[in-house]
Scaffold this active site. Sequence first.
Site, PDB file in Angstrom:
ATOM      1  N   GLU A 201      38.500  95.595  66.408  1.00  0.00           N
ATOM      2  CA  GLU A 201      39.011  95.686  67.782  1.00  0.00           C
ATOM      3  C   GLU A 201      40.406  96.293  67.821  1.00  0.00           C
ATOM      4  O   GLU A 201      41.296  95.790  68.496  1.00  0.00           O
ATOM      5  CB  GLU A 201      38.997  94.296  68.443  1.00  0.00           C
ATOM      6  CG  GLU A 201      37.597  93.694  68.525  1.00  0.00           C
ATOM      7  CD  GLU A 201      37.528  92.371  69.268  1.00  0.00           C
ATOM      8  OE1 GLU A 201      38.513  91.608  69.218  1.00  0.00           O
ATOM      9  OE2 GLU A 201      36.483  92.105  69.886  1.00  0.00           O
TER      10      GLU A 201
ATOM     11  N   ASP B  94      29.688  86.432  68.721  1.00  0.00           N
ATOM     12  CA  ASP B  94      31.041  86.106  69.170  1.00  0.00           C
ATOM     13  C   ASP B  94      31.105  84.827  69.996  1.00  0.00           C
ATOM     14  O   ASP B  94      31.243  84.895  71.218  1.00  0.00           O
ATOM     15  CB  ASP B  94      31.596  87.278  69.993  1.00  0.00           C
ATOM     16  CG  ASP B  94      33.111  87.246  70.059  1.00  0.00           C
ATOM     17  OD1 ASP B  94      33.703  86.261  69.594  1.00  0.00           O
ATOM     18  OD2 ASP B  94      33.702  88.212  70.585  1.00  0.00           O
TER      19      ASP B  94
ATOM     20  N   GLU C 128      36.185  80.280  75.812  1.00  0.00           N
ATOM     21  CA  GLU C 128      36.175  81.654  76.324  1.00  0.00           C
ATOM     22  C   GLU C 128      34.842  82.018  76.980  1.00  0.00           C
ATOM     23  O   GLU C 128      34.817  82.677  78.010  1.00  0.00           O
ATOM     24  CB  GLU C 128      36.475  82.623  75.170  1.00  0.00           C
ATOM     25  CG  GLU C 128      36.345  84.081  75.555  1.00  0.00           C
ATOM     26  CD  GLU C 128      36.622  85.038  74.408  1.00  0.00           C
ATOM     27  OE1 GLU C 128      36.997  84.577  73.308  1.00  0.00           O
ATOM     28  OE2 GLU C 128      36.467  86.253  74.612  1.00  0.00           O
TER      29      GLU C 128
HETATM   30  C1  BDP Z   1      36.791  87.728  70.979  1.00  0.00           C
HETATM   31  C2  BDP Z   1      37.875  87.631  71.990  1.00  0.00           C
HETATM   32  C3  BDP Z   1      39.110  88.394  71.600  1.00  0.00           C
HETATM   33  C4  BDP Z   1      39.525  88.004  70.195  1.00  0.00           C
HETATM   34  C5  BDP Z   1      38.371  88.189  69.249  1.00  0.00           C
HETATM   35  C6  BDP Z   1      38.670  87.726  67.828  1.00  0.00           C
HETATM   36  O1  BDP Z   1      37.380  88.120  73.226  1.00  0.00           O
HETATM   37  O2  BDP Z   1      40.104  88.113  72.545  1.00  0.00           O
HETATM   38  O3  BDP Z   1      40.619  88.742  69.792  1.00  0.00           O
HETATM   39  O4  BDP Z   1      37.279  87.425  69.695  1.00  0.00           O
HETATM   40  O5  BDP Z   1      38.096  86.730  67.416  1.00  0.00           O
HETATM   41  O6  BDP Z   1      35.834  86.767  71.289  1.00  0.00           O
HETATM   42  O7  BDP Z   1      39.451  88.357  67.129  1.00  0.00           O
END
Ligand code: BDP
Length: 714
Positions: free
Chosen positions: A307, A381, A409
């Site tokens: 990401e 996730d 979340e």
């Molecule tokens: C996702 C989240 C994000 C996190 C990512 C992570 O949306 O904000 O940075 O996981 O675990 O679920 O790095």
Amino acid sequence: MKKTILFFILAMCLQISFAEDGYRLWLRYEKVSDARLLSDYKNNLQHIVVAGNSPTIKVATDELLKGLQGLLSETISNSSSTQNDATLIAGTSATSSFIASAVDKKQLAQLGNEGFLILSKTIAGKHYTIITANTDMGVLYGVFHFLRLLQTQQSIHQLNISSTPKIKLRMLDHWDNLNGSVERGYAGRSIWEWKKLPDTISQRYTDYARANASIGINAASVTNVNSNVLSLSKDYILKAKVLADIFRPYGIKLFLTARFSAPVEMGGLKTADPLDPQVQNWWKEKVKEIYQSIPDFGGFLVKANSEGQPGPQTYNRSHAEGANLLADALAPFNGMVIWRAFVYSNDKPEDRFKQAYDEFKPLDGNFRKNVVIQVKNGPIDFQPREPFHPLFGAMPKTPLVMEYQVTQEYLGFSTHLAYLATLFKECLDADTYAKGKGSTVAKVVDGSLDNYSNTGMAGVANIGSDTNWCGHPFGQANWYALGRLAWNHNLSAEQIADEWIRQTFTNDPQFISATKKIMMGSREAIVNYMTPLGLHHIMGYGNHYGPAPWYDKASRADWNPVYFHKADSIGIGFDRKPTGSNGLAQYTPEVRKQFEDPATCPEKYLLWFHHVSWKHVMKSGRTLWDEMCYKYNEGVDSVRDMQKTWNSLEKFIDKDRFQKVQGLLATQEKEAVWWRDACLLYFQTFSKMPIPAAYEKPKYTLQFYEQYRALKAP
Ligand code: BDP
């Protein structure tokens, strides 16, 4: 030095009343309500001795005093008296000769550094309670456990408790930014006041450490995994030092997130290539600098090449080369690297389910001894339900740390009541078959399957500056459950709920059984009204709040709900068989076989692995479409049942918390309806089948829901 504490019983009971604002968490120490037990406790806990003089023993002494004062409702003061008067003795063999002679050495030998014993002993006709361990930290854990026994109103006779943690690193990961915001945090701002540190020290830091110690949490990473290089600067190290100093007596090690590009961004180097000697040197010097301020610094938690985060692959190096770079810098100080497996690439069109496994499995055995790989419980996730991550059981030469998300979340933020111990346990109990039947995820994580000694369980914290810490009063239960399960994953979700309810609310049996029912069913209710039958990731884009199964505008395919549900005129679901992405191939043959055949695949995972016809007949005899209607409605009904049950409990607890939960459940009910109606109307455009007449009709049109903003989270 031996400290003796004598209780002075005052004729008048001191009534200290607290607002039930949730700040005290599960450490409320209210007066024992059962008169018989109260008098028994009073008779047996008249005189206590806590032996030793370390900062940890000071904490243990204060905690016992505070706890007993509240529970027995008596004014307590320290007094010098001889050990002979004592009926409760806490300490180690090194600090107490009484303990050295009264406790079996063999029993002690099994405790390690953190375990404890709580024993009832009759010596020369006198009844003693002994809390002991090999270390002062073990004694503190024992004290907290003893207070838990009292808070949950258990007998303190014939105690023979021996308890050692099953997992070494029991950790909270804070996704807290240096500017005070919290990524995916729903309980206010960050509790870390970086701007004011190191000069202003919030009481909350101590209260946080104390709460963690009470449930066995011994590590905290205080900065976001999407990291800011500033946290490694000289100024910030001095700020972090203040936190580490506060955490130390409570047995908590501080970790920081490390931004892989720091040698460039902060060090002015041209590269952050892990094989570059200058880069290696930069990290060595940086680590040395940190240890000068924080001698027991835990190490780095790293999110790399995921990401948009920088990482070794930017330099054509592997995750192992990246992790080992930091591991080598930390090794001389016994620090460790926690390297996250939550990695998926921007440019690979591959099923996201498969990417972490594809990346890490080939690296098994290539990591230094002080590297652990932190794996999310499921392959996508933190969804309301996921099958276990295929990496568990697949890396016998690399310790894998479990990563859960405690902050909600994907489960309604801090508005929806979701007790997550059932989710945590579901994953731990799953069988990987890595070494035959019974190779559960729990055995991978506790190291017993592959003989890992560096074991760990982490949770992304749900803590913020809200007075009650977690936003929803029931959010605290998930923080509590994480600690208790990391200590002993054999505890059931129900046992943990029981303990938590008694300490947090009341020991009244009627309240306990009703509230436990709410908690135990709460996560399944969410699965049903959000993502039943194996649907996943159909939440609002970006904020992950509310339904948006129709969304298809994100820049990456796998950020779009349509990518995950794949609904069309034939059916719905993600085919991960060889005819589809073949993600199933990452599991052992036994697991694969079970999931691969729609007839044996548990229906709760059906749409994770199969694209299923709308007319497919489910075990209930209903078609898939009708079953979906049934499940969405079941979810809504469960919330209504939760409301009914909660409404019947008013007389048992304080108004503050009763009303707060009542209000949140009312919102949750509306949002469950929102989820149900939006999803069914949307999926109906593919199934072209009617919603059975027995169910409530959606109030609005699909167009309305697609544009609906009123309930959208900021
Ligand atoms: C996702 C989240 C994000 C996190 C990512 C992570 O949306 O904000 O940075 O996981 O675990 O679920 O790095």
